[in-house]
Design an enzyme around this catalytic site. Structure first.
Site: not given
Ligand code: GAL
Length: 877
Positions: A384, A460
């Site tokens: 990010e 993620e």
């Molecule tokens: C993503 C980010 C993580 C965390 C997650 C939400 O966008 O890369 O670091 O913030 O969202 O918990």
């Protein structure tokens, strides 16, 4: 005036980054209590030559905020200071560290280096008052040559650490802001003619290339087997010169992107992974080796095969554990500038040429340190940080430097510079479309063609905040269906709550003026490292050996890429072993099995990998009508303090967010419908909220059958509303002096909690827990503890036992507190047991989803019935 820590520059006075090597040369760890002085501003008034003998002491490594200096603070995206790069606020907490060092007498000749593995965020180093250098890059190793500064006697080492610096602008990861020397510090002897750096490339075919800056000798290990997470075969390689021998544990493996496939040793590489931050509830990002070892053991026990080191390189010891125990690693650079997003990415360092040197330095420090780790299968440019020339340059440099590993970066959406297409939290439909190569096209046809041809990973997914994530099995089904999809990484491994005064704290608990609350508490492990139900669910979903039923057949799938099933024991619940021939990797076997019922487990080294059951729902309730009765005052040993319609749940954190594919959260839909504030009519039959004309009609009928009491409840929705309901049933309030110690026994799914979209880890059987044990202590109290497909339950207190049989399998949750208390408490330790046992009996409940970051609860897991009949028989056992 610009302070030094506002000058955008790579480390000054530091040595070029190099590999982490085990060596015969001397190492003197400096981890200990150091002298320490803390100032709320950058100007400490302390002289670097002052040994600080009268000051306090602080452990190195540690964070000063966890030792009484300043406070932890949590923000996710936003910077906790004005976005005015490279400037930082005048209130810049600063720590002065001192300790005496002495060059060991037996370190003859050569150089002496001072190595820091992690200092947050900017620091300056002196020996005997003379400056040695300065550096930032909190989660990256840096070394200084201090040879000329050491006298041979006692020398004063001074380190001044500022909490905020220009570096903070590129370290905006979603985590606590915590400062200080939080990883190890050491003095290293570098003998003349030693091996300062080394690069070993070992391929699946046994090829071995050793590159060193000086002529070295080594001998090749014989008869090598390939390295994989399944079989992490390591070989000790010793490399020598006359002055020094270094040793490395090497693994022979090849990672490759082949068209739209990601391959390891020529076989599909599918990540069944987690995102891991450095975090410990007591010590923050200063994580002990024991904690790392325990975490890796837990990952392996839960079928996890991969880790993304979100969002910075870990302590090198963690990588050595991944090498040894077998985990694929995406090693991520310490770069995140998410806080520029709220200002429209204006001034984002990722595209600012002034920051090019800082960016490249960070990438080099990661790659050079970790290049020999067989576990590292991909480099990630960061997280990010938007997009820009500096990231593109880092990708170019890494590709040139290391031709053996693909490059990852999620925010390079057009895959201009990366080798895999990566997305976060895609909805099922989007993931499926990518699987089919049917994602929306990019404007540039050439780029579109290239991206469409790449393998895809979810860096993620499955946001493990509070109770959840639900819907993992559906993700797994999509991953299984399309070979382009190389799996993903759950967000995230462990909750980041910090323990203070016996309570687990999150954002806002330290008086932060801006914060993001409990968004930092989103792991598969509770902060005390207890596996959450979400981790058990994930383990069951990603199991390498999957058992399913297909009509009368049992299907056994071997999902390992390199391991046959000969060590797996397939057995009936009775203990009888099933005769299954070894199943080759990535293939399946069918056993014709007409027997009813069926209950089979696949076990490896005593650990259940998978379990499949065909059960006949055993409900034995008396259903004929008896003598009509009025509502009793007593149910078995328990005075009946209340009986109410039950359509509410203490919102989960997933209930509080709408999710990517919806606009209104479940919680808001439910509150708008007044489910949290139903008012019974005078005759107790109608339940509607003030101001609204939709609600429920309830009809209770009690009857007597000898010693048994029977309750029938008809519930019908009134009005036209059709939203999913948290639950639909009744709640009983039973008075008992010690509700938590009541023994809760049931026939149904267990022993853990389950919801319609999270029930892979539970099995049908007779289970027993105390009521206290049946609660999941999520850091933020919320709905938990549902048991599904319950045929009967028993509640045993010292004064007797009540048994409740259902006409049909039902959902049950028993609690030593009310749903209101659960909803009101903000921290787990605020919940107190009273003298009422709450028994929630429901025809259905809604699932969990992943809406706190990701898709909402899938329609298949939303409970929408508009009319139910529940029947229960109460007996004294
Ligand atoms: C993503 C980010 C993580 C965390 C997650 C939400 O966008 O890369 O670091 O913030 O969202 O918990």
């Amino acid at each position: 005036m610009t302070s030094q820590f506002e000058i955008v520059e790579p480390p000054v006075g530091a040595l070029p980054p190099r590999a982490r090597l085990r060596s015969t040369a001397g190492v003197l760890p400096l981890d200990a209590r150091w002298q320490f002085f803390w100032s709320p501003t950058a100007d400490t008034g302390k002289d670097p030559a002052d040994p600080g003998l009268s000051w306090d002491t602080l452990p190195v490594p540690s964070h000063w905020q966890l030792h009484g200096y300043g406070s932890p603070a949590y923000t996710n995206v936003r910077f906790p200071f004005p976005v005015d790069p490279p400037h930082v606020p005048a209130q810049n907490p600063t720590g002065e560290y001192r300790r005496m060092i002495r060059r060991p007498a037996d370190w003859r000749g050569g150089r002496v280096l001072l190595r820091f593995d992690g200092v947050d965020s900017w620091f300056q180093v002196w020996v005997n008052g003379a400056e040695v250098g300065r550096a930032s890059g909190s989660r990256l190793t840096v070394e200084f040559d201090v040879t000329g500064h050491l006298t041979g006697g006692d020398d004063v080492l001074a380190v001044r650490v500022h909490q905020w610096s220009f570096g903070s602008y590129v370290e905006d990861q979603d985590q606590w802001w915590l400062s200080g020397i939080f990883r190890s510090v050491a003095l290293l002897h570098r003998p003349e003619g030693g091996i300062d750096d080394l690069w070993v490339v070992a391929g699946t075919d046994g090829s071995l290339e050793v590159t060193a800056p000086v002529p070295v000798s080594w001998s090749r290990p014989e008869d090598v087997q390939p390295w994989s997470a399944e079989k992490p075969a390591l070989y000790r390689l010793q490399v020598s010169t006359a002055a020094e021998t270094v040793s490395l544990d090497i693994g022979f493996r090849t990672v490759r992107v082949d068209g739209d496939r990601l391959l390891l040793n020529g076989k599909p590489l599918v990540f069944r992974g987690v995102n891991r931050h450095d975090i410990d509830a007591r010590t923050g990002r200063a994580v002990s080796r024991e904690r790392m070892e325990h975490d890796v053991a837990l990952m392996k026990q839960h079928n996890i095969n991969a880790v993304r080191t979100s969002h910075y390189p870990p302590d090198p010891y963690f990588l050595s554990l991944c090498d040894r125990h077998g985990l694929y690693v995406i090693d991520e650079c310490d770069l995140e500038t998410h806080g520029f997003q709220p200002v429209g990415w204006r001034g984002n360092p990722s595209d600012d040429p002034d920051w090019a040197g800082v960016y490249l330095d960070r990438m080099r420090r990661m790659v050079e340190r970790d290049k020999n780790a067989p576990s590292v299968v991909m480099w990630s440019l960061g997280n990010e940080a938007g997009w820009g020339r500096n990231l593109a340059a880092n990708a170019r440099w890494a590709r040139e430097r290391d031709t053996t590993r693909p490059i990852h970066y999620e925010a390079d959406e057009e895959c201009e510079s990366v080798d895999v297409y990566s997305r976060m939290y895609p909805t099922y439909d989007k993931l499926e479309a990518i699987g089919r190569h049917a994602e929306p096209a990019l404007a540039d046809p050439a780029r579109d063609r290239r991206r469409r041809g790449l393998p895809m990973i979810m860096c993620e997914y499955g946001h493990a905040m509070g109770n959840g994530p639900g819907g993992l099995a559906d993700y797994e089904a999509v991953i299984d269906a399309y070979p382009r999809l190389a799996g993903g990484f759950i967000w995230e491994w462990a909750d980041h709550a910090l323990l203070r005064d016996g309570s687990y704290r999150y954002g806002g608990d330290f008086g932060e003026p801006i914060h993001d609350g409990s968004f930092v508490v989103d792991g598969l492990l509770l902060p005390d490292r207890t596996p959450s139900p979400g981790l058990l669910e994930y383990a069951a979903v990603i199991t390498p050996v999957r058992l399913t039923l297909d009509g009368p057949d049992l299907v056994i799938e071997n999902r390992w890429s390199f391991t046959a099933t000969e060590d797996v024991v397939f057995a009936h619940a009775s203990g009888e072993i099933l005769d299954v021939p070894p199943i080759a990797p990535l293939s399946s076997h069918r056993v014709h099995h007409p027997a009813q019922p069926l209950d089979i487990t696949a076990t490896l080294d005593g650990r259940v990998l998978s379990r499949v059951q065909r059960t006949s729902s055993a409900v034995a309730a008396v259903v004929e009508t008896g003598r009509p009765a009025t509502r009793p005052d007593q149910l078995g040993p328990f005075p009946l303090a209340g009986l109410t319609l039950d359509t509410w749940r203490a919102p989960t954190e997933n209930d509080r967010f709408p999710g990517w594919d919806a606009t209104v959260s479940l919680e808001n839909q439910w509150r708008a419908a007044g489910l949290d504030r139903l008012l019974p009519s005078a005759d107790g039959r109608r339940h509607l909220p003030a101001g609204l004309d939709s609600g429920f009609e309830v009809d209770y009928r009690w009857s007597e059958h000898g010693n048994a009491l029977r309750l029938e409840v008809d519930i019908e929705r009134l009005g036209e509303w059709r939203l999913p309901l948290p639950r639909l049933g009744v709640a009983l309030a039973l008075r008992t002096p010690d509700p938590g110690s009541t023994v809760f026994e049931w026939l149904g799914l267990g022993p853990g909690e389950s919801y319609p979209d999270s029930r892979a880890a539970v099995w049908h059987g007779q289970h027993r827990l105390t009521v206290r044990e049946a609660q999941t202590p999520y850091v933020v109290p919320q709905e938990n503890g549902n048991r599904s497909d319950v045929s009967w339950l028993r509640l045993r207190s010292p004064s007797g036992t009540l048994r409740i049989d259902g006409d049909e399998p039902f959902n049950a949750a028993v609690r030593p507190w009310s749903a209101t208390a659960l909803e009101t408490a903000r921290h787990a330790d605020e919940l107190t047991e009273g003298d009422v046992l709450w028994v929630h009996l429901a025809a259905g409940v809604t699932g969990l989803g992943s809406a706190s970051c990701g898709p909402a609860v899938r329609p298949s897991a939303q409970y929408r019935a508009s009319r139910v009949r529940l029947g229960f028989v109460f007996t004294v056992d």
